[in-house]
Design a protein around this motif. Structure first.
Motif, PDB file in Angstrom:
ATOM      1  N   ASP A  38      20.210   9.364  -8.760  1.00  5.22           N
ATOM      2  CA  ASP A  38      21.779   8.947  -9.107  1.00  5.22           C
ATOM      3  C   ASP A  38      21.863   9.145 -10.590  1.00  5.22           C
ATOM      4  OD1 ASP A  38      20.520   6.629  -9.664  1.00  5.22           O
ATOM      5  OD2 ASP A  38      21.898   5.457  -8.564  1.00  5.22           O
ATOM      6  N   CYS A  39      23.075   8.630 -10.881  1.00  5.61           N
ATOM      7  CA  CYS A  39      23.399   8.461 -12.256  1.00  5.61           C
ATOM      8  C   CYS A  39      22.672   7.258 -13.093  1.00  5.61           C
ATOM      9  CB  CYS A  39      25.095   8.117 -12.143  1.00  5.61           C
ATOM     10  SG  CYS A  39      25.489   6.798 -11.347  1.00  5.61           S
ATOM     11  N   ASP A  40      22.100   6.386 -12.518  1.00  3.77           N
ATOM     12  CA  ASP A  40      21.497   5.335 -13.148  1.00  3.77           C
ATOM     13  C   ASP A  40      20.032   5.626 -13.031  1.00  3.77           C
ATOM     14  OD1 ASP A  40      23.802   4.076 -13.613  1.00  3.77           O
ATOM     15  OD2 ASP A  40      23.630   2.736 -11.923  1.00  3.77           O
ATOM     16  N   ARG A  41      19.482   6.760 -12.107  1.00  5.70           N
ATOM     17  CA  ARG A  41      18.181   6.955 -12.340  1.00  5.70           C
ATOM     18  C   ARG A  41      17.542   5.980 -11.484  1.00  5.70           C
ATOM     19  NH1 ARG A  41      15.805  11.022 -16.814  1.00  5.70           N
ATOM     20  NH2 ARG A  41      17.404  11.657 -17.528  1.00  5.70           N
ATOM     21  N   ASP A  42      17.949   5.231 -10.530  1.00 13.19           N
ATOM     22  CA  ASP A  42      17.659   4.081  -9.966  1.00 13.19           C
ATOM     23  C   ASP A  42      17.509   4.198  -8.323  1.00 13.19           C
ATOM     24  OD1 ASP A  42      19.869   3.268  -9.620  1.00 13.19           O
ATOM     25  OD2 ASP A  42      19.545   1.430 -10.865  1.00 13.19           O
ATOM     26  N   ALA A  43      18.072   5.401  -7.831  1.00 14.14           N
ATOM     27  CA  ALA A  43      17.915   5.527  -6.452  1.00 14.14           C
ATOM     28  C   ALA A  43      17.887   7.073  -6.103  1.00 14.14           C
ATOM     29  CB  ALA A  43      19.327   5.142  -5.851  1.00 14.14           C
ATOM     30  N   LEU A  44      17.345   7.526  -5.089  1.00  8.76           N
ATOM     31  CA  LEU A  44      16.980   8.882  -4.719  1.00  8.76           C
ATOM     32  C   LEU A  44      17.715   9.142  -3.263  1.00  8.76           C
ATOM     33  CD1 LEU A  44      12.909   8.834  -5.432  1.00  8.76           C
ATOM     34  CD2 LEU A  44      14.788   9.750  -6.871  1.00  8.76           C
ATOM     35  N   VAL A  45      18.134  10.229  -3.250  1.00  7.48           N
ATOM     36  CA  VAL A  45      18.232  10.845  -1.846  1.00  7.48           C
ATOM     37  C   VAL A  45      17.169  12.231  -1.734  1.00  7.48           C
ATOM     38  CG1 VAL A  45      19.894  12.270  -0.409  1.00  7.48           C
ATOM     39  CG2 VAL A  45      20.588  10.460  -1.582  1.00  7.48           C
ATOM     40  N   VAL A  46      16.469  11.981  -0.696  1.00  7.40           N
ATOM     41  CA  VAL A  46      15.509  12.996  -0.256  1.00  7.40           C
ATOM     42  C   VAL A  46      15.871  13.773   0.937  1.00  7.40           C
ATOM     43  CG1 VAL A  46      13.007  13.419  -0.072  1.00  7.40           C
ATOM     44  CG2 VAL A  46      13.786  11.334  -1.409  1.00  7.40           C
ATOM     45  N   LYS A  47      16.366  14.975   0.849  1.00  6.69           N
ATOM     46  CA  LYS A  47      16.550  15.810   1.826  1.00  6.69           C
ATOM     47  C   LYS A  47      15.278  16.470   2.352  1.00  6.69           C
ATOM     48  CE  LYS A  47      21.301  16.557   0.114  1.00  6.69           C
ATOM     49  NZ  LYS A  47      22.054  17.331   0.330  1.00  6.69           N
ATOM     50  N   VAL A  48      15.237  16.327   3.702  1.00  9.95           N
ATOM     51  CA  VAL A  48      13.814  16.647   4.346  1.00  9.95           C
ATOM     52  C   VAL A  48      14.074  17.281   5.635  1.00  9.95           C
ATOM     53  CG1 VAL A  48      12.888  14.423   3.609  1.00  9.95           C
ATOM     54  CG2 VAL A  48      13.625  14.444   6.043  1.00  9.95           C
ATOM     55  N   ALA A  49      12.966  17.925   6.155  1.00 13.62           N
ATOM     56  CA  ALA A  49      12.843  18.415   7.383  1.00 13.62           C
ATOM     57  C   ALA A  49      11.999  17.444   7.991  1.00 13.62           C
ATOM     58  CB  ALA A  49      12.282  19.956   7.304  1.00 13.62           C
ATOM     59  N   GLN A  50      12.615  17.027   9.023  1.00 11.40           N
ATOM     60  CA  GLN A  50      11.679  15.883   9.863  1.00 11.40           C
ATOM     61  C   GLN A  50      10.805  16.495  11.048  1.00 11.40           C
ATOM     62  OE1 GLN A  50      11.867  12.273   9.499  1.00 11.40           O
ATOM     63  NE2 GLN A  50       9.729  12.805  11.002  1.00 11.40           N
ATOM     64  N   LYS A  51       9.368  16.247  10.831  1.00 11.71           N
ATOM     65  CA  LYS A  51       8.507  16.816  11.858  1.00 11.71           C
ATOM     66  C   LYS A  51       8.602  16.036  12.948  1.00 11.71           C
ATOM     67  CE  LYS A  51       6.715  20.159  11.033  1.00 11.71           C
ATOM     68  NZ  LYS A  51       7.340  21.610  11.120  1.00 11.71           N
ATOM     69  N   GLY A  52       8.383  16.543  14.188  1.00  7.84           N
ATOM     70  CA  GLY A  52       8.457  15.464  15.465  1.00  7.84           C
ATOM     71  C   GLY A  52       9.711  15.262  15.922  1.00  7.84           C
ATOM     72  N   GLY A  53      10.781  15.401  15.150  1.00  4.03           N
ATOM     73  CA  GLY A  53      12.099  15.349  15.739  1.00  4.03           C
ATOM     74  C   GLY A  53      12.644  13.736  15.238  1.00  4.03           C
ATOM     75  N   ALA A  54      11.870  12.823  14.811  1.00  2.00           N
ATOM     76  CA  ALA A  54      12.325  11.642  14.832  1.00  2.00           C
ATOM     77  C   ALA A  54      11.642  10.717  13.663  1.00  2.00           C
ATOM     78  CB  ALA A  54      11.915  10.579  16.069  1.00  2.00           C
ATOM     79  N   ALA A  55      12.550   9.873  12.974  1.00  2.00           N
ATOM     80  CA  ALA A  55      12.054   9.148  11.942  1.00  2.00           C
ATOM     81  C   ALA A  55      11.635   7.924  12.249  1.00  2.00           C
ATOM     82  CB  ALA A  55      12.915   9.193  10.677  1.00  2.00           C
ATOM     83  N   CYS A  56      12.110   7.278  13.225  1.00  2.00           N
ATOM     84  CA  CYS A  56      12.187   5.849  13.219  1.00  2.00           C
ATOM     85  C   CYS A  56      10.931   5.508  14.315  1.00  2.00           C
ATOM     86  CB  CYS A  56      13.332   5.461  14.035  1.00  2.00           C
ATOM     87  SG  CYS A  56      13.337   3.492  14.343  1.00  2.00           S
ATOM     88  N   ALA A  76       0.901  -1.222   0.020  1.00  2.00           N
ATOM     89  CA  ALA A  76       0.014   0.106  -0.049  1.00  2.00           C
ATOM     90  C   ALA A  76       0.900   1.257   0.001  1.00  2.00           C
ATOM     91  CB  ALA A  76      -0.848   0.106   1.148  1.00  2.00           C
ATOM     92  N   LEU A  77       0.448   2.258  -0.572  1.00  2.00           N
ATOM     93  CA  LEU A  77       0.883   3.705  -0.602  1.00  2.00           C
ATOM     94  C   LEU A  77       0.840   4.214   0.742  1.00  2.00           C
ATOM     95  CD1 LEU A  77       1.984   5.936  -2.485  1.00  2.00           C
ATOM     96  CD2 LEU A  77      -0.200   6.862  -2.476  1.00  2.00           C
ATOM     97  N   TRP A  78       1.802   4.785   1.371  1.00  2.00           N
ATOM     98  CA  TRP A  78       1.684   5.273   2.891  1.00  2.00           C
ATOM     99  C   TRP A  78       2.593   6.800   2.819  1.00  2.00           C
ATOM    100  CZ3 TRP A  78       5.636   5.293   6.899  1.00  2.00           C
ATOM    101  CH2 TRP A  78       6.800   4.382   6.670  1.00  2.00           C
ATOM    102  N   MET A  79       1.873   7.741   3.528  1.00  2.00           N
ATOM    103  CA  MET A  79       2.697   8.682   3.921  1.00  2.00           C
ATOM    104  C   MET A  79       3.406   8.613   5.092  1.00  2.00           C
ATOM    105  SD  MET A  79       1.425  12.754   4.253  1.00  2.00           S
ATOM    106  CE  MET A  79       0.776  12.462   5.902  1.00  2.00           C
ATOM    107  N   LYS A  80       5.013   8.906   5.083  1.00  2.00           N
ATOM    108  CA  LYS A  80       5.675   8.794   6.293  1.00  2.00           C
ATOM    109  C   LYS A  80       4.920   9.884   7.271  1.00  2.00           C
ATOM    110  CE  LYS A  80       8.660   8.313   9.218  1.00  2.00           C
ATOM    111  NZ  LYS A  80       8.835   7.326  10.061  1.00  2.00           N
ATOM    112  N   GLY A  81       4.671   9.268   8.592  1.00  2.00           N
ATOM    113  CA  GLY A  81       4.114  10.143   9.348  1.00  2.00           C
ATOM    114  C   GLY A  81       2.355  10.150   9.601  1.00  2.00           C
ATOM    115  N   GLU A  82       1.742   9.525   8.834  1.00  2.00           N
ATOM    116  CA  GLU A  82       0.516   9.306   8.556  1.00  2.00           C
ATOM    117  C   GLU A  82      -0.215   8.977   9.886  1.00  2.00           C
ATOM    118  OE1 GLU A  82      -0.624   7.004   5.132  1.00  2.00           O
ATOM    119  OE2 GLU A  82      -0.230   5.171   6.176  1.00  2.00           O
ATOM    120  N   THR A  83       0.478   8.097  10.638  1.00  2.00           N
ATOM    121  CA  THR A  83       0.034   7.631  11.942  1.00  2.00           C
ATOM    122  C   THR A  83       0.794   8.455  13.294  1.00  2.00           C
ATOM    123  OG1 THR A  83      -0.147   5.396  11.168  1.00  2.00           O
ATOM    124  CG2 THR A  83      -0.006   5.716  13.545  1.00  2.00           C
TER     125      THR A  83
END
Lengths: 127, 127
Positions: free
Chosen positions: A74-92, A54-61
């Motif tokens: 990246d060079c091969d267009r098969d990986a991303l680096v997404v630079k973010v501002a993390q709300k709530g201070g924690a990703a895990c 399923a599609l999910w938005m990080k932080g939906e819960t």
């Protein structure tokens, strides 16, 4: 829209989520075409859950959404680096700022001394 | 040896390669159990090539090896962050310091202004 190559992983690309200020890697998730599109459209990180299919938005819960500052490809267009501002201070979901809170040592996994930002039992309430 | 979960990706885990000093993400590769073991044993980053179906040491052709400083593992034990000292100054086979040298914009991919560190035609000589 920018074309990525999803074929190598059966429709997915890995997305490295990095704190836009500190450069700390917060987590790694997978996006399919739909999640990538939704991330671009909303400015909030979306993933494809392989376990829930399923599609999910990080932080939906947890409400710990990730606001997109910049997306690198990246060079091969098969990986991303997404630079973010993390709300709530924690990703895990374990309550740590980053999912990468342990290092590999000969004796096993050693915590690298990160404190928990939140109590997962309070954030992910079970009904 | 630390146990990782290779099952979700058919025997592989994604490994984010990060400059140990600057925090810049240099590339993303995949390790199987053998590549992970070899990386731990040698202190040099090894990957599993999905296209060639072979173990390879990063830099075996270009000499731009990656010396391991620290390996972090995520909460689910199915992703790694490997902090490295990048020999030769560049990780990307295109000659850039990082494979992530372009950002996603509405109009397409925009170079983020990184200069090439080496000329790939000189480093990867074709016999």
């Amino acid at each position: 829209m920018v074309k990525l190559y999803f074929g190598k992983l059966g429709g997915l690309v890995p997305a490295v989520i990095q704190d836009w200020r500190s450069g700390e890697v917060l987590m790694l998730g997978f996006m399919n075409q739909q999640a990538f599109k939704k991330t671009l459209e909303t400015g909030k990180v979306h993933f494809w859950s392989r376990s829930r299919k399923a599609l999910w938005m990080k932080g939906e819960t947890s409400r710990h959404v990730q606001l997109v500052k910049e997306i690198l490809v990246d060079c091969d267009r098969d990986a991303l680096v997404v630079k973010v501002a993390q709300k709530g201070g924690a990703a895990c979901h374990g309550g740590y700022r980053s999912c990468f809170y342990r290092r590999v040592a000969k004796k096993g996994l050693i915590p690298i001394g990160k404190e928990k930002v939140f109590d997962p039992e309070k954030v992910y309430k079970k009904d």
